[in-house]
Design a protein around this motif. Structure first.
Motif, PDB file in Angstrom:
ATOM      1  N   ILE A 269     -18.334 -22.958 -16.672  1.00  0.00           N
ATOM      2  CA  ILE A 269     -17.803 -23.531 -15.508  1.00  0.00           C
ATOM      3  C   ILE A 269     -16.202 -23.352 -15.315  1.00  0.00           C
ATOM      4  O   ILE A 269     -15.579 -22.975 -14.334  1.00  0.00           O
ATOM      5  N   ALA A 270     -15.358 -23.272 -16.497  1.00  0.00           N
ATOM      6  CA  ALA A 270     -13.817 -23.128 -16.317  1.00  0.00           C
ATOM      7  C   ALA A 270     -13.500 -21.751 -16.047  1.00  0.00           C
ATOM      8  O   ALA A 270     -12.721 -21.342 -15.283  1.00  0.00           O
ATOM      9  N   GLY A 271     -14.516 -20.565 -16.784  1.00  0.00           N
ATOM     10  CA  GLY A 271     -14.217 -19.241 -16.538  1.00  0.00           C
ATOM     11  C   GLY A 271     -14.522 -19.134 -15.250  1.00  0.00           C
ATOM     12  O   GLY A 271     -13.859 -18.088 -14.567  1.00  0.00           O
ATOM     13  N   VAL A 272     -15.605 -19.234 -14.583  1.00  0.00           N
ATOM     14  CA  VAL A 272     -15.931 -19.095 -13.318  1.00  0.00           C
ATOM     15  C   VAL A 272     -15.101 -19.663 -12.329  1.00  0.00           C
ATOM     16  O   VAL A 272     -14.842 -18.987 -11.349  1.00  0.00           O
ATOM     17  N   ALA A 273     -14.552 -21.039 -12.659  1.00  0.00           N
ATOM     18  CA  ALA A 273     -13.521 -21.575 -11.620  1.00  0.00           C
ATOM     19  C   ALA A 273     -12.360 -20.498 -11.377  1.00  0.00           C
ATOM     20  O   ALA A 273     -11.568 -20.260 -10.564  1.00  0.00           O
TER      21      ALA A 273
ATOM     22  N   LYS B 250     -12.170 -17.562 -12.085  1.00  0.00           N
ATOM     23  CA  LYS B 250     -12.516 -16.129 -11.367  1.00  0.00           C
ATOM     24  C   LYS B 250     -12.304 -16.459  -9.752  1.00  0.00           C
ATOM     25  O   LYS B 250     -11.881 -15.667  -9.221  1.00  0.00           O
ATOM     26  N   THR B 251     -12.868 -17.466  -9.515  1.00  0.00           N
ATOM     27  CA  THR B 251     -12.869 -17.950  -8.059  1.00  0.00           C
ATOM     28  C   THR B 251     -11.308 -17.859  -7.431  1.00  0.00           C
ATOM     29  O   THR B 251     -11.159 -17.497  -6.618  1.00  0.00           O
ATOM     30  N   TYR B 252     -10.299 -18.363  -8.252  1.00  0.00           N
ATOM     31  CA  TYR B 252      -9.156 -18.316  -7.844  1.00  0.00           C
ATOM     32  C   TYR B 252      -8.361 -17.120  -8.214  1.00  0.00           C
ATOM     33  O   TYR B 252      -7.412 -16.698  -7.477  1.00  0.00           O
ATOM     34  N   ASN B 253      -8.733 -16.069  -8.883  1.00  0.00           N
ATOM     35  CA  ASN B 253      -8.476 -14.940  -9.362  1.00  0.00           C
ATOM     36  C   ASN B 253      -9.552 -13.775  -9.352  1.00  0.00           C
ATOM     37  O   ASN B 253      -9.926 -13.345 -10.057  1.00  0.00           O
ATOM     38  N   ARG B 254      -9.802 -13.371  -7.977  1.00  0.00           N
ATOM     39  CA  ARG B 254     -10.907 -12.654  -7.585  1.00  0.00           C
ATOM     40  C   ARG B 254     -10.873 -11.224  -8.144  1.00  0.00           C
ATOM     41  O   ARG B 254     -11.808 -10.645  -8.654  1.00  0.00           O
TER      42      ARG B 254
ATOM     43  N   LYS C 112     -28.468 -17.163 -13.809  1.00  0.00           N
ATOM     44  CA  LYS C 112     -27.950 -15.909 -14.103  1.00  0.00           C
ATOM     45  C   LYS C 112     -26.560 -16.126 -13.743  1.00  0.00           C
ATOM     46  O   LYS C 112     -25.945 -16.500 -12.882  1.00  0.00           O
ATOM     47  N   ARG C 113     -25.685 -15.521 -14.766  1.00  0.00           N
ATOM     48  CA  ARG C 113     -24.057 -15.512 -14.618  1.00  0.00           C
ATOM     49  C   ARG C 113     -23.639 -14.233 -14.208  1.00  0.00           C
ATOM     50  O   ARG C 113     -24.371 -13.141 -14.079  1.00  0.00           O
ATOM     51  N   ASN C 114     -22.601 -13.893 -13.279  1.00  0.00           N
ATOM     52  CA  ASN C 114     -22.142 -12.877 -12.741  1.00  0.00           C
ATOM     53  C   ASN C 114     -20.657 -12.503 -13.599  1.00  0.00           C
ATOM     54  O   ASN C 114     -19.689 -12.730 -12.722  1.00  0.00           O
ATOM     55  N   ALA C 115     -20.908 -11.834 -14.514  1.00  0.00           N
ATOM     56  CA  ALA C 115     -19.453 -11.671 -15.279  1.00  0.00           C
ATOM     57  C   ALA C 115     -19.297  -9.896 -14.836  1.00  0.00           C
ATOM     58  O   ALA C 115     -20.172  -9.318 -14.388  1.00  0.00           O
TER      59      ALA C 115
END
Length: 126
Positions: free
Chosen positions: A11-15, A17-21, A53-56
């Motif tokens: 959740i922290a990594g995805v967050a 990524k949301t702020y650093n597209r 599913k995760r989107n990395a």
């Protein structure tokens, strides 16, 4: 342009990524456990309910970080960065608690299944 690398797709990594597209998200697993749903699995729902599913950007395991040369070293490659965000999750420590043997942590899917099985096998006192 700055190259930002995020290690960890929880959740922290995805967050992050949301702020650093434009950042590169590195995660070893394609699947992510949705922790708030673990209680639903423990109460009888199918375990698939708690996994998505995760989107990395890169699916690979991080083996080391070379801070001096600003490189993330994975099993398959070396990834350079200007800024690094490390979001590798959490851990739980109950060792200091009295009665710790009665605690069922909810840190992963197997914990929810263990609790569900314990509830099924429990003897009801009347």
């Amino acid at each position: 342009m700055e190259k930002i690398v995020i290690i960890g797709g929880g959740i922290a990594g995805v967050a992050a990524k949301t702020y650093n597209r434009d950042a590169m998200l590195v995660e070893k697993s394609e699947l992510m456990t949705v922790f708030p749903r673990l209680i639903d699995v423990a109460s009888g729902m199918d375990q698939k309910f708690a996994v998505i599913k995760r989107n990395a950007d890169v699916y690979d395991e991080v083996m080391d970080i070379d801070f001096k040369n600003r490189k993330v070293i994975t099993k398959k490659r070396k990834i350079g960065y200007d800024k690094l965000i490390v979001a590798l999750g959490k851990s739980q420590n109950y060792s200091f608690l009295k009665g710790k043997q009665y605690i069922y942590p909810m840190a992963q899917l197997s914990d929810a299944i263990k609790l569900r099985d314990s509830i099924k096998n429990a003897k009801i006192l009347q």
